[in-house]
Motif scaffolding. Structure first.
Motif, short mmCIF file in Angstrom:
data_model
loop_
_atom_site.label_atom_id
_atom_site.label_comp_id
_atom_site.label_asym_id
_atom_site.label_seq_id
_atom_site.Cartn_x
_atom_site.Cartn_y
_atom_site.Cartn_z
N LEU A 56 42.19 46.00 41.74
CA LEU A 56 43.65 47.04 41.42
C LEU A 56 43.87 46.03 40.25
O LEU A 56 44.57 45.21 41.31
N VAL A 57 44.46 46.76 39.68
CA VAL A 57 45.15 45.44 38.32
C VAL A 57 46.49 45.75 37.83
O VAL A 57 45.59 47.20 37.59
N TYR A 96 46.38 42.47 40.99
CA TYR A 96 45.98 41.65 39.95
C TYR A 96 46.98 41.99 39.29
O TYR A 96 46.95 43.76 39.31
N ALA A 97 47.52 41.29 38.44
CA ALA A 97 48.69 42.11 37.30
C ALA A 97 49.01 41.29 36.06
O ALA A 97 48.33 40.06 36.75
N PRO A 119 44.81 38.55 26.03
CA PRO A 119 43.50 37.77 26.97
C PRO A 119 43.64 36.90 27.73
O PRO A 119 42.38 36.93 28.28
N GLY A 120 44.36 36.20 28.04
CA GLY A 120 44.29 35.16 28.64
C GLY A 120 45.03 35.60 29.99
O GLY A 120 44.17 35.33 30.90
N GLY A 121 45.30 36.83 29.99
CA GLY A 121 45.49 37.45 31.28
C GLY A 121 44.45 37.94 32.05
O GLY A 121 43.72 38.12 33.48
N ARG A 147 44.62 32.97 38.75
CA ARG A 147 43.96 34.12 38.94
C ARG A 147 45.08 35.25 38.42
O ARG A 147 44.14 36.46 38.72
N HIS A 148 45.72 34.92 38.64
CA HIS A 148 46.64 36.54 38.32
C HIS A 148 47.01 37.39 39.31
O HIS A 148 46.41 38.84 39.28
#
Length: 626
Positions: free
Chosen positions: A398-399, A595-596, A610-612, A585-586
């Protein structure tokens, strides 16, 4: 896609990944989950240290690189190292005004991970709710997401108007083929963390999960017969020597020695190429035993991996009476990078996909789901705005990508009283209400009280004065020098407001009220009471009050016991209390497969989003074995 039903009969749809938020963060992540991954094309970067670290990554995907090593020492307007890394490669030295070609390119040859993106409105998120005439802080070119550039030039402006950016994100989803992943007009109402269900593959839940997955695949793949195997020391030694000597894998080097020395029949001299390995055989690793097929395989993987192999198959076992090989679970053993030379084919002998594995995105994704060997981690309930129906989803990951501007921050006074219809919290509503007010106003309009000292307050001041309506500007103290953050030549309108705030001179249609506090208001007469730091009260009759003191994300769908902020005792705020993540890893600390990304994780500019997404996708590839 896997579908089940809840206890009350409602269907439950399964996705590998669920993304909450369809703004630029969710769009960027969806693009990568759809199989688009970045490749390093050059290490010709002005930063010599970064250039040296990139030398060994040229021609390879960033997904499989050591992102911590590559991002070491990078600095910028983000606190997340992977965001700084990808931005440094996509916009080299952009902050000092250099225009250098990107050092990466995007290729659609990654794994296509099944996912869905939820959002309240059209793709683009809060960009559709902003004042359409506001200019972005970032340059227009920095509003681009991977794979489809933002090319609109707003007159001679280098910056972009908000309404053009909103249109770009909506068009981006269509042009890049991501529309099938987006469920727009939906509100996530509740999420639940399911039990960590790493259970035996013999359980009814996993057997049902396997049956559903098999029905999704284009070609039904027979499950192999589980056989007990005896480890052969000769094969183990051979694999070890090959990896240490950095020699390429040759399929005819499989150990053909029978464990039972008494058996001296013709089966002891079998040939791998002539072995009967048809689709009806129960073959555990026939992809490794058919030499011709092996040569045709396109191993599009990181070359810094190695393959361990053995000669175990049911057909050979039938002819020789026994077989020798590594344990099934250890068939494809990853060796340290410094010892690895050959590509890796990550699979297990007891996986149903192994006997007919095909190296394409569909089969990789299917293999990933089977190897997970667990029940879904999250349950999500979603309300469809149009139909008012509730749909349930489950997912493995889940993000949280739902931005940071859902809920405006409120004054203590406002939280104690019901808001009158003339008390507002956003610039767009102010402009709409002012237009209606001016149409009915006879004579001089009453001033607008604007509370706040940030850029949103400055936008409100500019918009109000532009309609010839006087402004009362209430703020706590003198603002800091803007030149460190916003160069005057690029942001003249903000510097003009800042000048009016600092100056003791008078300006038309503007009155500065530093260090004053809004202490009371009367709804019927539209009268407000302001108190100075010395305790002096001043009353004003106003047309509107606009409170612009920041905003925070709407995370009301999270369970009340979830404490995911840097300070667990405070609510999540993108500036003062972002979500506590593992920055490489976020992933949210303390929670599995959560994740966030975006503003709630510390990235406030589109160029860093985009890096995240890269950090999350790289972690998913690692966890799922892509």
């Amino acid at each position: 896609m896997k579908t089940k039903t809840t206890e009350n009969g409602n269907p439950v749809i399964h996705k590998d990944v669920v993304i909450i938020g369809n703004g630029p963060s969710g769009i960027a992540l969806s693009y990568m989950l759809a199989g688009n991954i970045p490749y390093v094309t050059s290490n010709d970067h002005p930063d010599e240290m970064l250039s040296a670290r990139l030398a060994l990554a040229v021609g390879q995907s960033l997904i499989y690189q050591d992102l911590e090593f590559l991002a070491n020492g990078l600095e910028g307007r983000s606190t997340n190292p992977v965001s700084l890394l990808l931005d440094s490669l996509a916009h080299p030295c952009a902050d000092i005004g250099l225009e250098i070609e990107p050092l990466i390119e995007w290729r659609k040859n990654g794994a296509e991970i099944e996912h869905i993106v939820f959002g309240k409105g059209p793709p683009g998120g809060s960009w559709h709710t902003m004042d359409p005439h506001i200019l972005t802080l970032s340059l227009g070119t920095w509003m681009s997401l991977p794979g489809y550039k933002y090319t609109t030039r707003d007159n001679a402006e280098k910056r972009a108007f908000a309404h053009n950016v909103a249109k770009y994100y909506e068009k981006y989803v269509e042009e890049t083929g991501l529309a099938k992943y987006f469920a727009n007009g939906t509100i996530v109402t509740n999420i639940k963390e399911l039990e960590d269900a790493r259970v035996s593959t013999d359980s009814p839940e996993i057997q049902q999960h396997e049956r559903v997955i098999e029905q999704m695949e284009v070609e039904e793949i027979p499950k192999p017969v589980t056989l007990k195997q005896t480890s052969c020391p000769f094969t183990n030694a051979l694999n070890f020597l090959l990896s240490r000597s950095q020699r390429r894998l040759k399929m005819d080097r499989c150990c053909k020695r029978k464990l039972e020395c008494k058996a001296k029949d013709d089966a002891a001299k079998f040939d791998i190429e002539s072995a009967s390995l048809n689709s009806g055989d129960d073959v555990s690793c026939d992809i490794l035993l058919q030499k011709n097929r092996f040569k045709k395989m396109n191993l599009n993987c990181d070359k810094n991996r190695s393959v361990s192999f053995s000669c175990d198959s049911v057909s050979l076992r039938k002819s020789s009476g026994s077989s020798c090989g590594l344990d099934a679970i250890r068939l494809f053993k990853k060796v340290p990078d410094e010892e690895a030379t050959a590509p890796i084919l990550r699979t297990d002998c007891d996986d149903p996909t192994t006997s007919k594995i095909q190296l394409n995105q569909q089969y990789i994704a299917a293999d990933c789901r089977k190897k997970c060997g667990s029940r879904p981690r999250w349950l999500i309930e979603v309300l469809d705005v149009k139909t008012r129906t509730v749909q349930s989803y489950t997912c493995n990951a889940l993000v949280l990508a739902n931005g940071a501007s859902d809920l405006p921050n409120r004054l203590t006074l406002c939280s104690e009283k019901k808001d009158p219809n003339w008390l507002l919290h956003d610039v767009r509503s102010l402009e709409i209400e002012l237009d209606l007010y001016m149409q009915q106003c006879i004579g001089e309009p009453d001033p607008v009280l604007i509370v706040g000292a940030g850029l949103s307050a400055a936008d409100a001041i500019i918009a109000t004065r532009g309609k010839n309506v006087p402004v009362l500007h209430l703020f706590r103290n003198k603002s800091r020098d803007l030149n460190k953050q916003l160069p005057e030549n690029m942001y003249p309108e903000y510097h003009k407001v800042h000048q009016m705030m600092q100056s003791t001179s008078s300006y038309s249609l503007y009155t500065a009220l530093p260090e004053y506090t809004l202490t009371d208001y009367t709804e019927d007469t539209r009268t407000v009471t302001l108190t100075s730091k010395n305790g002096k009260d001043i009353a004003y009759r106003v047309s509107f009050v606009v409170v612009l003191i920041g905003s925070r994300p709407d995370l009301s769908f999270l369970p009340s016991e979830f404490k995911i902020g840097m300070n667990q005792n405070l609510v999540i705020d993108s500036k003062t209390n972002p979500i506590n993540i593992d920055k490489l890893r976020h992933s949210v600390k303390g929670y599995k497969q959560l994740y966030a990304m975006g503003p709630i994780a510390g990235d406030h500019f589109v160029r860093f989003l985009p890096g995240g997404a890269l950090a999350i996708v790289a972690d998913l590839y690692k966890n799922y074995g892509f």
